[in-house]
Design a protein around this motif. Structure first.
Motif, short mmCIF file in Angstrom:
data_model
loop_
_atom_site.label_atom_id
_atom_site.label_comp_id
_atom_site.label_asym_id
_atom_site.label_seq_id
_atom_site.Cartn_x
_atom_site.Cartn_y
_atom_site.Cartn_z
N ASN A 4 11.49 1.24 -5.43
CA ASN A 4 11.08 -0.04 -4.87
C ASN A 4 9.83 0.20 -4.04
N THR A 6 7.31 -0.91 -1.60
CA THR A 6 7.05 -1.94 -0.59
C THR A 6 5.58 -1.88 -0.17
N GLU A 7 5.18 -2.86 0.58
CA GLU A 7 3.80 -2.87 1.08
C GLU A 7 3.53 -1.66 1.98
N THR A 8 4.50 -1.27 2.77
CA THR A 8 4.34 -0.11 3.66
C THR A 8 4.16 1.17 2.85
N THR A 22 -2.53 -6.45 2.64
CA THR A 22 -1.53 -7.37 2.08
C THR A 22 -2.06 -8.06 0.84
N TYR A 25 -2.30 -5.45 -1.94
CA TYR A 25 -0.96 -5.14 -2.43
C TYR A 25 -0.50 -6.21 -3.41
N THR A 29 0.36 -5.32 -7.36
CA THR A 29 1.78 -5.35 -7.73
C THR A 29 2.02 -5.52 -9.24
N SER A 61 6.71 7.57 -5.87
CA SER A 61 6.14 6.37 -5.26
C SER A 61 4.63 6.49 -5.10
#
Length: 89
Positions: A4, A6-8, A22, A25, A29, A61
């Motif tokens: 998964n 995530t933005e982080t 943001t 991202y 995606t 990741s």
């Protein structure tokens, strides 16, 4: 392993992101699935079958984030130059 992004995780993998991370991202995606597929083809087995530990998860990741970013560059109005990225307007 369940992957998964995530933005982080994305921000940590791409060291050159600015305050508009943001937005970037959200635009990158859609390329995550293609990046995952490329990794699975390279290592000849599914991400879901990979060992689930912190090191492997971080490596996978990072690869997916970097490859998705690379694949997204043409649609982000960015070009690669000798001195880094340039913006095409």
């Amino acid at each position: 392993m369940e992957l998964n992004i995530t933005e982080t995780i994305f921000k940590n993998a791409i060291g050159t992101l600015t305050s508009q991370a943001t937005e970037l991202y959200n635009r990158v995606t859609p390329f995550f699935d293609n990046a995952k597929s490329q990794l699975e083809k390279s290592v000849c087995f599914k991400i879901a079958d990979m060992p689930s530990n912190d090191y492997v998860t971080k490596c996978v990741s990072n690869y997916v984030c970097l490859m998705a970013y690379y694949l997204a560059i043409p649609s982000l109005d960015l070009i690669w130059t000798n001195t880094g990225f340039g913006i095409v307007s």
